[in-house]
Design a protein around this motif. Sequence first.
Motif, short mmCIF file in Angstrom:
data_model
loop_
_atom_site.label_atom_id
_atom_site.label_comp_id
_atom_site.label_asym_id
_atom_site.label_seq_id
_atom_site.Cartn_x
_atom_site.Cartn_y
_atom_site.Cartn_z
N ALA A 66 0.85 -1.21 0.00
CA ALA A 66 -0.07 -0.25 0.03
C ALA A 66 0.85 1.38 -0.13
O ALA A 66 0.50 2.30 -0.66
N PRO A 103 -2.98 -1.61 -4.85
CA PRO A 103 -4.14 -0.86 -5.00
C PRO A 103 -4.48 -0.68 -6.53
O PRO A 103 -3.49 -0.87 -7.53
N ASP A 147 -5.68 -4.25 -10.44
CA ASP A 147 -5.11 -4.57 -9.15
C ASP A 147 -4.67 -5.96 -8.93
O ASP A 147 -4.97 -6.64 -9.68
N ASP A 181 -9.41 0.64 -3.35
CA ASP A 181 -8.42 -0.11 -3.53
C ASP A 181 -8.25 -1.21 -4.50
O ASP A 181 -7.45 -1.62 -4.99
#
Length: 359
Positions: A66, A103, A147, A181
């Motif tokens: 992240a 993400p 993602d 995300d």
Amino acid sequence: MQERKLKHPALAASYERIAKLSALPLWEIMGDVVGDAPSPMGVPHLWPYAEMRALLMEAGRQISAAEAERRVLALKNPALDRPGISQTLFAGLQLVMPGEIAPAHRHAAGALRFVLESDGGYSAVEGERCIMRRGDLITTPSWTWHDHENTGSGPLIWLDGLDVPIVNFFGARFGEDHPGDQQPILRPDDASVARWGSGLRPDGQRHDHPWSPLLSYPYERSRAALMACATGTPDPRHGFRMVYANPLDGGHILPTIAAFLQFLPAGFETAPAGRRSRSSSSPSRARAWPASAMSSWPLPRTTSSSRRTGARSGFRRGAMWCCSASPTAPPSSAWASGARRRPRIDPGRKAPGRSGRRE
């Protein structure tokens, strides 16, 4: 103009006035602009996977997916002044640890992923989860949401390949983060494989994009197809090689990136790729990768030849090697896997013309 020997020194004063207008006399620098010989950028180089993996895992302990958005070790050719393994291709090693999510975002550059290690995980592309298994090839076409999530208990590692240098050259670099995300999932897992990867196509469904509608090329099927075609005399430069293909037209999977699946029999040594062989008149590509056991897949280097010795067979897939025994597979699997055999052309015959795409 003062730092080089002028071809016409009598015009030096004129050249100074020209330079003040941000212009140059082409007749003085024609060789620099047009050139009299190819001038490739970059040098042969090898990135050892074992060493790179150790550094990648160290980064995994120090920064989260992240925080990094993409935890990638970008590969840089020693002769280039920017990230990239060649003048037109960016590559990097990406790591997602268990339970982590990289993400969602999208960008103008197109990408492909060669999965190196996985015991659970996926790459979501434009609303579809593409399951990531070791050896799989997954594409992320230009401007598609994507993602990644590691659902396994071990590290999820793959080799990224992107056309970033080409996009940047045309001044088209652009990206966007997704509001969440993860993107919404709109289709079943590996839906593109079911729709486009079996030799059938959905009746009445169109695919109006310049890339392959098949987002995932499972290694198990691709390997079986290649080994089914590994008969007869191997090409002196490429051994046995197949092309990851667009099932709609047989072209390459992305407009700017091609991928290949390659097998060299035990003891086989390729001829230099820069020379035209007698059994193939296709354009040469001076690229090769060293052999390795499946537990240690090295990263790509550019060389003029490659060699595989020993009792086991070498198997090369696009950007990595592994060792394997030949599986039993019916010849029809070669056309139902999303890959096609690279054509062999009689040297005494002119290569047939192709429209639109170049091999």
